[in-house]
Design a protein around this motif. Structure first.
Motif, short mmCIF file in Angstrom:
data_model
loop_
_atom_site.label_atom_id
_atom_site.label_comp_id
_atom_site.label_asym_id
_atom_site.label_seq_id
_atom_site.Cartn_x
_atom_site.Cartn_y
_atom_site.Cartn_z
N ALA A 141 0.85 -1.19 0.00
CA ALA A 141 0.00 0.00 0.00
C ALA A 141 0.89 1.24 0.00
CB ALA A 141 -0.91 -0.01 1.23
N GLY A 142 0.55 2.21 -0.85
CA GLY A 142 1.31 3.45 -0.88
C GLY A 142 2.58 3.41 -1.70
N THR A 143 2.85 2.27 -2.36
CA THR A 143 4.03 2.21 -3.23
C THR A 143 3.57 2.39 -4.67
OG1 THR A 143 3.85 -0.21 -3.40
CG2 THR A 143 5.30 0.64 -1.70
N PRO A 144 4.39 3.04 -5.50
CA PRO A 144 5.73 3.54 -5.24
C PRO A 144 5.77 4.96 -4.65
CG PRO A 144 5.22 3.81 -7.55
CD PRO A 144 4.01 3.15 -6.91
N GLU A 145 4.60 5.58 -4.43
CA GLU A 145 4.57 6.98 -3.98
C GLU A 145 5.35 7.20 -2.69
OE1 GLU A 145 1.15 5.68 -6.31
OE2 GLU A 145 1.70 5.12 -4.27
N LYS A 146 5.26 6.25 -1.76
CA LYS A 146 5.92 6.40 -0.46
C LYS A 146 7.24 5.64 -0.37
CE LYS A 146 1.57 7.14 1.99
NZ LYS A 146 0.65 6.64 3.02
N GLY A 147 7.78 5.28 -1.52
CA GLY A 147 9.03 4.53 -1.55
C GLY A 147 8.79 3.08 -1.90
N ILE A 148 9.87 2.37 -2.17
CA ILE A 148 9.77 0.95 -2.50
C ILE A 148 10.92 0.19 -1.85
CG2 ILE A 148 8.54 1.22 -4.71
CD1 ILE A 148 11.25 0.97 -6.13
N GLY A 149 10.85 -1.11 -1.94
CA GLY A 149 11.94 -1.97 -1.50
C GLY A 149 12.17 -1.94 0.00
N LEU A 150 13.41 -2.21 0.36
CA LEU A 150 13.77 -2.32 1.77
C LEU A 150 13.57 -1.02 2.52
CD1 LEU A 150 14.75 -4.47 3.70
CD2 LEU A 150 17.10 -3.80 3.18
N ALA A 151 13.77 0.11 1.84
CA ALA A 151 13.57 1.41 2.49
C ALA A 151 12.13 1.56 2.96
CB ALA A 151 13.94 2.54 1.54
N TYR A 152 11.19 1.15 2.13
CA TYR A 152 9.77 1.20 2.52
C TYR A 152 9.50 0.25 3.68
CZ TYR A 152 4.69 0.75 2.28
OH TYR A 152 3.35 0.73 2.59
#
Length: 197
Positions: free
Chosen positions: A88-99
């Motif tokens: 939820a909220g990807t990619p707007e709020k970041g992706i991958g391990l950082a998210y």
């Protein structure tokens, strides 16, 4: 007491060919796709919009059993870790391990715990009646909340109103989803015919 620990086949065991590795892989992939779709669909609700993702996590656990549910959720998290926009909220709020290391990371961990726990309970007959299914789903939801809230507090700081951010707004929507799931699971048991030995 020994009956409680006796394993029973989960609902998925009634499907033809479910013991095949290829079928299990296909089920895990399909489950991870369903999880990604459910993360993106928002239903307007008060006080916050809700996704159907926690319902899908819990129902997957109850229908797939503990091992296949664990594998399905692990695949889903691996897809997210690899950078696919499945949360939820990807990619707007970041992706991958950082998210995943952000404020919602604990809930993602809770998903795998909840699916495994509800799968284990389903293997002990907790998907066969509405009261038992409701009990199992509530336990599964708690397994999502606990690491979610603990992680959220560690990320944003315990001086903030952590429960007001990460728990209280979701209780009403989750209660509705739990009621829906508790009614759905015994119904599925009656719809899917038992496989003959």
């Amino acid at each position: 007491m020994s009956q409680f620990f006796a394993s029973q086949p989960p609902l998925i065991a009634h499907l033809p060919g479910e013991r095949s590795l290829a079928v299990k892989v296909a089920i895990a992939v399909a489950g991870s796709i369903l999880l990604a779709i459910s993360a993106k669909l928002q239903v307007p609700f008060y006080p916050v919009p809700v996704t159907m993702q926690t319902l899908v996590v819990l129902v997957l656990g109850m229908t797939l059993g503990s091992r296949l549910a664990f594998a399905t959720l692990a695949l889903y998290l691996a897809e997210g870790m690899a950078g696919l926009p499945v949360f939820a909220g990807t990619p707007e709020k970041g992706i991958g391990l950082a998210y995943m290391m952000g404020p919602t990371g604990g809930y993602l961990l809770g998903y795998i715990l909840a699916a495994t726990l509800t799968g284990w309970l389903a293997e002990r007959g907790f998907d066969r009646s509405l009261p038992k299914a409701a009990f199992a789903l509530v336990l599964g939801n708690i397994a999502i909340y606990v690491p979610g809230v603990l992680w959220l507090g560690s990320v944003i700081g315990w001086d903030k109103p952590v429960l007001a951010y990460g728990l209280i707004p979701f209780l009403a929507g989750d209660a509705l989803k739990l009621a829906l799931g508790a009614c759905l699971l015994p119904l599925l048991r009656h719809v899917v015919p038992a496989r003959k030995a």
